[in-house]
Design a protein around this motif. Structure first.
Motif, short mmCIF file in Angstrom:
data_model
loop_
_atom_site.label_atom_id
_atom_site.label_comp_id
_atom_site.label_asym_id
_atom_site.label_seq_id
_atom_site.Cartn_x
_atom_site.Cartn_y
_atom_site.Cartn_z
N ARG A 373 0.81 -1.23 0.00
CA ARG A 373 0.00 0.00 0.00
C ARG A 373 0.84 1.27 0.00
O ARG A 373 0.41 2.30 -0.51
CB ARG A 373 -0.89 0.04 1.26
N LYS A 374 2.02 1.19 0.65
CA LYS A 374 2.81 2.43 0.82
C LYS A 374 3.29 3.00 -0.51
O LYS A 374 3.71 4.15 -0.57
CB LYS A 374 3.99 2.17 1.76
N PHE A 375 3.25 2.20 -1.58
CA PHE A 375 3.72 2.69 -2.88
C PHE A 375 2.62 3.41 -3.65
O PHE A 375 2.77 3.69 -4.83
CB PHE A 375 4.29 1.53 -3.71
N GLY A 376 1.49 3.69 -2.99
CA GLY A 376 0.42 4.46 -3.63
C GLY A 376 -0.20 3.71 -4.80
O GLY A 376 -0.21 2.48 -4.82
N PRO A 377 -0.69 4.43 -5.82
CA PRO A 377 -1.39 3.77 -6.94
C PRO A 377 -0.53 2.77 -7.71
O PRO A 377 -1.06 1.87 -8.34
CB PRO A 377 -1.80 4.93 -7.85
N GLN A 378 0.81 2.91 -7.65
CA GLN A 378 1.63 1.90 -8.32
C GLN A 378 1.64 0.61 -7.50
O GLN A 378 1.93 -0.46 -8.03
CB GLN A 378 3.06 2.41 -8.53
N GLY A 379 1.33 0.73 -6.22
CA GLY A 379 1.20 -0.46 -5.38
C GLY A 379 -0.15 -1.12 -5.63
O GLY A 379 -0.25 -2.23 -6.15
N TRP A 380 -1.20 -0.42 -5.22
CA TRP A 380 -2.58 -0.86 -5.49
C TRP A 380 -3.34 0.31 -6.07
O TRP A 380 -3.17 1.45 -5.64
CB TRP A 380 -3.29 -1.29 -4.19
N ASN A 381 -4.24 0.05 -7.01
CA ASN A 381 -5.08 1.12 -7.56
C ASN A 381 -5.96 1.74 -6.49
O ASN A 381 -6.23 2.93 -6.49
CB ASN A 381 -5.99 0.57 -8.68
N SER A 621 -6.50 15.38 -13.65
CA SER A 621 -5.14 15.92 -13.73
C SER A 621 -4.60 16.05 -12.32
O SER A 621 -5.35 16.31 -11.38
CB SER A 621 -5.16 17.29 -14.40
N MET A 622 -3.28 15.87 -12.17
CA MET A 622 -2.67 16.02 -10.85
C MET A 622 -1.78 17.25 -10.79
O MET A 622 -1.02 17.45 -9.85
CB MET A 622 -1.85 14.76 -10.51
N LYS A 760 -5.13 7.71 -17.35
CA LYS A 760 -4.98 9.13 -17.70
C LYS A 760 -3.90 9.80 -16.85
O LYS A 760 -3.18 10.66 -17.33
CB LYS A 760 -6.31 9.87 -17.51
N THR A 761 -3.83 9.44 -15.54
CA THR A 761 -2.85 10.09 -14.65
C THR A 761 -2.19 9.05 -13.74
O THR A 761 -2.61 7.90 -13.70
CB THR A 761 -3.53 11.14 -13.73
N ARG A 762 -1.20 9.52 -12.96
CA ARG A 762 -0.51 8.64 -12.00
C ARG A 762 -1.46 8.15 -10.91
O ARG A 762 -1.12 7.25 -10.16
CB ARG A 762 0.64 9.40 -11.32
N GLN A 763 -2.60 8.76 -10.81
CA GLN A 763 -3.59 8.35 -9.80
C GLN A 763 -4.15 6.96 -10.12
O GLN A 763 -4.67 6.27 -9.26
CB GLN A 763 -4.72 9.40 -9.78
N ARG A 764 -4.05 6.56 -11.38
CA ARG A 764 -4.51 5.25 -11.87
C ARG A 764 -5.99 5.03 -11.50
O ARG A 764 -6.80 5.89 -11.73
CB ARG A 764 -3.61 4.14 -11.32
N GLY A 765 -6.31 3.82 -10.96
CA GLY A 765 -7.68 3.51 -10.53
C GLY A 765 -8.77 3.98 -11.46
O GLY A 765 -8.93 3.46 -12.58
N PRO A 766 -9.52 5.02 -11.03
CA PRO A 766 -10.68 5.47 -11.80
C PRO A 766 -10.33 6.13 -13.14
O PRO A 766 -11.22 6.42 -13.93
CB PRO A 766 -11.36 6.49 -10.86
N THR A 767 -9.03 6.36 -13.41
CA THR A 767 -8.67 7.05 -14.65
C THR A 767 -8.32 6.05 -15.76
O THR A 767 -7.70 6.42 -16.76
CB THR A 767 -7.50 8.04 -14.45
N TYR A 768 -8.73 4.79 -15.61
CA TYR A 768 -8.42 3.74 -16.61
C TYR A 768 -9.03 4.09 -17.97
O TYR A 768 -10.16 4.57 -18.06
CB TYR A 768 -8.97 2.39 -16.12
N VAL A 769 -8.24 3.84 -19.04
CA VAL A 769 -8.68 4.17 -20.39
C VAL A 769 -8.87 2.91 -21.25
O VAL A 769 -9.92 2.68 -21.84
CB VAL A 769 -7.65 5.10 -21.09
N TRP A 770 -7.83 2.07 -21.34
CA TRP A 770 -7.84 0.94 -22.28
C TRP A 770 -6.74 -0.02 -21.88
O TRP A 770 -5.96 0.27 -20.96
CB TRP A 770 -7.56 1.46 -23.70
N THR A 771 -6.65 -1.15 -22.58
CA THR A 771 -5.53 -2.08 -22.38
C THR A 771 -4.78 -2.23 -23.70
O THR A 771 -5.38 -2.55 -24.71
CB THR A 771 -6.06 -3.47 -21.95
N PHE A 772 -3.48 -1.94 -23.68
CA PHE A 772 -2.64 -2.14 -24.86
C PHE A 772 -1.75 -3.37 -24.63
O PHE A 772 -1.16 -3.51 -23.56
CB PHE A 772 -1.73 -0.92 -25.11
#
Length: 794
Positions: A373-381, A621-622, A760-772
């Motif tokens: 969890r301590k790694f923020g959105p890169q840890g868990w969305n 945006s952040m 869309k942003t480093r916040q991840r989670g709700p800003t999901y767009v697509w899967t490449f």
């Protein structure tokens, strides 16, 4: 009445601390020294009283604010420099001339150079690049001497430079600054002994424990009670766990204890919101004239949202607040996970080898998912309340399945642990994939062959007794690092940078507004806001003429529809910006009455934040306001170019859309129309080119070239056309132009591909767009654990 009561409580609490601090102050011969000793004692007593009620993550914010305010009052620091440190006003659109500094860092250096004390800093860094590179890339730059004559700058000036060069080291640098200015007792992270805090309590001063998961602070009360003769057996220690109609019992216990000088523990008062007003009155009533040995100990969980704060202020202000936090780091968490079991647990299953191996792997898994969890959105969305119950129930399930099956049912076990026990908390599909991947790596047949590494350098131990497992952790677990979680070391740099951003943002919001933006600058808050407001209104382009555009876009192709929708949404946003700023301008001139909306807008502009009424109509945006507005102008320019003749740009800036999904869907719609394919049997194929945006002069015959994406957690190697490990300190490398086209699902080959989420942003989670889908030689699970994603903006 409420305000008077609140002031009374604050005064009461402060008086107690103040009076005790006066008694503790060192005596002195002369008046000057005596006053100095008094100030020192009062400051440090208030500091101790406050910090024991703060969580670790908030303590640095408090001590930094304390240090800055003391230094400002004593005129020991320049407010203009402090303002720079807290705001960090980056000059937008600059390119760093040195490879060891990002454009964002260089933008900060350029902004700093506009102040007399920092003139030529940019020239010096460029001219002595080798020396500055060595400084910037050192492990703890805050402990090193600055190159050239910059080493003789004041502590605050060095902090300003460091903020631009190494934002990830700022929490350490600020701690060192506080130690230098106030003394080491303000930064030693030692928790106060319970007995010392107890001395300050009294009938009118309850002790309030702020709960953390996995910590039981009330054990301290029972332990201290036994020393002083207060126990449940002696019937002079009463424990009431609130909820389920226990309020009457709590009231009776308080009444009895106040008369007879007993102790009362009231657990989980946050569960009885409606009764808290009554409790506040009772504590006030019994605080006066009760038996002097009467004590109340309260516990409650902190609320995760501002709206959820339900504990009355009166209770909080009269109490001594104490936080107890669970241990941090992999080492402490792995020991803590193992502490839920004992030698008897290890011996209860007939299939000893399998049971012990999977139990240890589950302990490691539990520690990893909790601490990641301590790694923020890169840890868990999203943040999840994983708890020890998940671990103990999983071990029970393991025992039952091993007893009932002749072969170890690895698939079933992973499903139960990952989708039900732990997965029951998880609400995000990508987080579910992450949880599943950990279990695929930790719980598999190879674990019985003695060759399974839980992390680089940490082998799953074989069959041992309980104490030997604890010893094995001490002897063999590598030092704390992101590698223990499957993450790249850059994840720590990102997490520390984010922590320092939050620290400075919070302190900036706490600065008094009544003085100028920094005395000495001669600018008031209103003047600063007015200047920003004028600049935005001057640069904001005219709205798009929708009637004219609709006339031009006759064909209504999927791409034209997207362009029209984007222009329409941009108009809604720019209208709001123009109207709200015009209104605020009249308010500042005194031609309109200031409303609360106008005050919120003024506040946001002053703090370089994007006002809420704009973000509601904008895109995630952040960025702070200055960078956000530069980005907005770039988006408008892109739309103007596209809508001029509606021909698809040679390379499309995907981040420039309000709704990037609509553009990606349009690629599929255009192909579906051309080939008469059904839309639901198509998917997007992503080929990464070896070129940059400038190398394209026309769009492809089908599909589209897109640019402006960044990768986090790894990097793209153009030579081999594969995802590879990131370079240290390169957090979000730019992707080359990507060619996106639609293909029938049955033509899709998913071998050697990593399904990479785009946000869309480093916040991840709700800003999901697509899967490449991106090519990889490594096992895709490596990139899943590393939290690899594509970002549209950084």
């Amino acid at each position: 009445q409420f305000i008077l009561r609140t002031l009374h409580h604050i005064h009461q609490a402060f008086s107690v601390v103040f009076q005790k601090a006066v008694l503790k102050a060192e005596p002195a011969e002369g008046l000057k020294q005596r006053v100095s000793n008094l100030i020192d004692s009062i400051t440090s007593s208030v500091f101790q009283y406050t910090t024991r009620g703060l969580f670790e993550c908030d303590k640095l914010t408090y001590i930094a604010q304390l240090a800055f305010q003391i230094l400002l009052m004593n005129k020991d620091i320049n407010p203009v420099e402090l303002d720079f440190l807290l705001r960090y006003p980056v000059q937008p659109g600059v390119t760093s001339p040195v490879e060891f500094l990002s454009n964002h860092s260089w933008g900060g250096i350029k902004a700093l150079c506009s102040m007399e004390e920092f003139r030529n800093l940019d020239r010096d860094i460029e001219g002595s690049a080798k020396r500055w590179k060595k400084f910037v890339e050192s492990e703890c730059p805050e402990k090193e001497k600055f190159p050239q004559e910059w080493k003789s700058k004041s502590s605050l000036q060095r902090l300003c430079i460091m903020r631009a060069l190494r934002p990830d080291r700022m929490t350490y640098a600020v701690r060192d600054f506080v130690e230098e200015k106030l003394g080491s007792k303000y930064v030693i992270g030692r928790s106060l002994d319970f007995a010392v805090s107890f001395e300050e309590s009294g009938p009118a001063t309850p002790m309030f424990f702020i709960l953390s998961p996995g910590v039981d602070p009330l054990k301290d009360v029972e332990k201290h009670g036994r020393k002083l003769g207060y126990t449940f057996d002696n019937k002079n220690l009463h424990n009431v766990s609130l909820g389920q109609g226990q309020e009457v019992i709590a009231e009776q216990a308080l009444n009895l204890a106040a008369k007879n000088g007993h102790w009362v523990i009231l657990q989980n008062i946050h569960l009885v919101a409606r009764w808290l007003g009554t409790l506040e009155k009772l504590l006030e009533q019994y605080g006066d004239g009760s038996n002097e040995n009467f004590r109340v100990f309260i516990s409650a969980e902190p609320s995760s949202t501002r709206e959820g704060h339900i504990i009355p202020q009166g209770i909080l202000e009269t109490s001594i607040k104490i936080t107890n936090e669970p241990p941090t780091g992999m080492h402490a968490n792995l020991h803590k996970a193992l502490d839920n079991f004992n030698q008897d647990t290890l011996e209860m299953c007939a299939r000893e080898n399998e049971f012990k191996s999977i139990l240890f792997a589950l302990c490691y898994f539990h520690a990893v998912v909790a601490e990641r969890r301590k790694f923020g959105p890169q840890g868990w969305n999203r943040s999840y309340p994983f708890n020890t119950g998940d671990l103990t129930i999983s071990v029970n399930v393991l025992y039952n399945y091993l007893e009932a099956n002749p072969k170890v049912p690895y698939d079933d076990l992973r499903y139960l642990f990952g989708e039900i026990m732990y997965g029951g908390h998880i609400t995000d599909d990508w987080d579910r994939r992450l949880c599943r991947t950990y279990l695929e790596e930790f719980v598999k047949p190879e674990m019985m062959e003695g060759e399974l590494y839980l992390a680089p350098g940490f082998l799953l131990p074989g069959n041992m007794d309980y104490n030997s497992y604890h010893q094995y952790i001490d002897d063999n677990l590598p030092p704390e690092s992101p590698y223990l979680y499957g993450l790249h070391p850059n994840a720590e740099i990102g997490f520390l940078t984010q922590t320092s951003e939050t620290l400075f943002r919070t302190i900036l919001e706490m600065q008094p507004r009544d003085r100028g933006v920094g005395e000495g600058s001669g600018t008031t808050c209103e003047e600063k806001v007015h200047a920003v407001l004028e600049e935005i209104l001057e640069k904001l382009p005219e709205e798009f003429n929708m009637a004219e555009l609709l006339g031009k876009a006759e064909e209504r192709t999927p791409y034209q529809v997207v362009a029209l929708q984007e222009c329409e949404r941009m108009n809604i946003l720019t209208q709001e910006i123009r109207c709200s700023l015009h209104e605020l301008s009249l308010g500042l001139k005194g031609e309109l009455t200031m409303t609360s909306d106008m005050e919120n807008l003024q506040n946001a502009i002053f703090l370089d934040m994007v006002p809420e009424s704009w973000t509601k109509r904008a895109y995630p945006s952040m960025s702070g306001l200055a960078l956000w507005f530069t980005d907005l102008l770039a988006r408008i320019r892109e739309l103007e170019a596209w809508s001029a003749d509606f021909s698809l740009p040679s390379a499309v800036w995907l981040a420039g859309f309000f709704n990037p999904q609509s553009f990606l869907t349009a690629i599929m719609q255009a192909m579906a129309r051309r080939n008469e394919w059904p839309l639901d049997s198509m998917c997007l194929q992503c080929d990464v080119t070896k070129k940059n945006r400038e190398d394209f002069s026309s769009p492809p015959r089908e599909g589209a070239y897109i640019h402006g994406l960044y990768m986090e957690g790894a990097r793209w190697d153009t030579q081999t056309g594969l995802i590879v490990d990131a370079r240290l300190k390169e957090l979000t490398p730019t992707m080359p132009v990507m060619f996106i086209k639609a293909i029938p699902v049955d033509k899709w080959d998913n071998r050697n591909l990593y399904q990479c989420p785009v946000y869309k942003t480093r916040q991840r989670g709700p800003t999901y767009v697509w899967t490449f889908n991106l090519k990889t030689k490594e096992n895709p699970s490596k990139w899943t654990l590393a939290g690899v994603a594509l970002l549209l903006q950084i």
